[in-house]
Design a protein around this motif. Sequence first.
Motif, short mmCIF file in Angstrom:
data_model
loop_
_atom_site.label_atom_id
_atom_site.label_comp_id
_atom_site.label_asym_id
_atom_site.label_seq_id
_atom_site.Cartn_x
_atom_site.Cartn_y
_atom_site.Cartn_z
N LEU A 67 -11.73 -20.74 86.79
CA LEU A 67 -11.04 -22.00 86.42
C LEU A 67 -9.57 -22.33 86.48
CD1 LEU A 67 -12.05 -24.74 85.20
CD2 LEU A 67 -11.83 -23.92 83.01
N VAL A 68 -8.88 -21.19 86.05
CA VAL A 68 -7.62 -21.07 86.04
C VAL A 68 -6.87 -21.18 87.38
CG1 VAL A 68 -5.43 -20.05 85.36
CG2 VAL A 68 -7.13 -20.13 83.75
N ILE A 109 -7.84 -24.90 88.98
CA ILE A 109 -6.84 -25.84 88.74
C ILE A 109 -5.25 -25.62 89.18
CG2 ILE A 109 -5.81 -27.07 86.71
CD1 ILE A 109 -8.04 -26.45 85.14
N LEU A 110 -5.08 -24.23 89.34
CA LEU A 110 -3.86 -23.99 89.74
C LEU A 110 -3.44 -24.26 91.48
CD1 LEU A 110 -1.04 -22.54 89.06
CD2 LEU A 110 -2.12 -20.44 89.67
N TYR A 130 -3.72 -28.04 92.20
CA TYR A 130 -2.71 -28.94 91.90
C TYR A 130 -1.49 -28.24 92.65
CZ TYR A 130 -5.64 -31.82 88.70
OH TYR A 130 -6.59 -32.72 88.26
N GLY A 131 -1.69 -26.85 92.50
CA GLY A 131 -0.32 -26.22 93.01
C GLY A 131 -0.35 -26.30 94.56
N THR A 184 1.71 -29.47 96.23
CA THR A 184 3.13 -29.05 96.04
C THR A 184 3.75 -28.26 96.72
OG1 THR A 184 2.27 -29.23 94.02
CG2 THR A 184 4.43 -29.88 93.94
#
Lengths: 233, 244
Positions: free
Chosen positions: A67-68, A71-72, A75-76, A79
């Motif tokens: 899960l981490v 999301i990382l 969204y990461g 960018t």
Amino acid sequence: MGELIDFRGYGWMLGEGVQVTILVGVCSIALALVLGLIGCWGKLSGNRAARIAADIYTTVVRGVPELVLIILVYYGITTLLQYLLQLALGEEVLIDIDRFSAGVITLGVIYGAFATEVFRGAFLAIPKGQVEAAKAAGMSPLLMFRRIMMPQAWRYALPGLGNLWLVLIKATALMSVIQLDELMRKSDIAARAVKLPFTFYFAASVIYLGITVVSMLLQHRAEAWANRGVRRA
Amino acid sequence: MNLEVIFDNWRFLAEGVILTLEITLLSLAIGLVLAVPAALMRLSRNPLVSMPIYAYIFYFRGTPLLVQLFLIYYGSGQFREQLEAIGLWQFFREPYFCAVLTLTLNTTAYTAEILRGAIQAVPHGEVEAARACGMSGALLYRRIILPKAFRVGLPAYTNEVVFLFQATSLVSIISLLDLTGVARILISRSFAAYEIWIFAGAIYLAISYSLIFFFRKVEHRWSGHLRDRPGAQAAAVEEAVALR
């Protein structure tokens, strides 16, 4: 009890969700296999830098919750790509990664680490003498890989890869967190719309169970096929 | 890099880590206790006993944890009246209870399956020897089969422990403030997404490998009698030399 199987006209949403789930799963496992082969090459190659890079990759990915990572990465990665492109081109570039690609990349990267370990074990299981014989017969590394190593590695890797697929298809449910319209999110939307959470989540779970059962049958077939040339005790 | 947000909120983050560990340990402990009878029932020759357990294990291993979590937390709302009537609604209303219940049911299924494999791996000779010594039933299980099975199943159980520990991050989705939940809140407040996610990831990484390290130690300890004594090889060489 009647209300437990009454979808109030929202059953089609589950059908749509299943298609996305399977598509995400298939694309992710394909990416994971490619990354797994590269990672395995890195781990088994004599190149020290490649080995360290592969070790860091598998260590980090296997130590952090999916899960981490999801999301990382979701969204990461946009960018990061924008930042890199800005450095390279000197101007601001806007990148928009759609949810589907983001999901496939994330799951592919995560399960690529697990595939690396499966392939590593499989390639190590190939008897050394065969590799030496292939070299002695004058095969180039690529030909040796294609004719001698890969056909056998499949056989050793199939049980592990089958397991990986079963874990991966269940992990696609986490894609609902980044609002990808797969089975879990579709059943979530439907459950909230008609206020029958148990009915829809249970239906979703039965569908996942169905995918698992079909996968296990296919795995059994694939293993029988891969082992067709092996004498049984 | 904006590390202040981590230093300023260290107490909040520490509470998150504690909740993560608390849920992990609670589910693992209850799961381990339930897994032993579940594995034994799964191995029962009576299909009326083994089939329901088999179905339970198959269901919980074959469906995503997230679905199980939603099924219990949100799904119980569909039976609110019935649950209220028997006084259980006050539990199912709590995300903490639902999280521990789901994780426990999940880990029990996986652990029972590990234990089943381990029990079946106990050599027949050892069971026969124990029977020849007059052991049977509970004594046979307690003294011979289960200790051996725990030792055989330990490497697989280590994996399960690490998976469950990482899976606790899902409880943040049902509003619990575990490490992931705290990280999400801090990000929505400070927008320092990278710093916080990487920090949270590093903590998960450190605890995961600590767990693996701990279980390796346990494995080493439990298999002491299977290893050579320290210096055993040297002694064997000396003996061989002396015999000549």
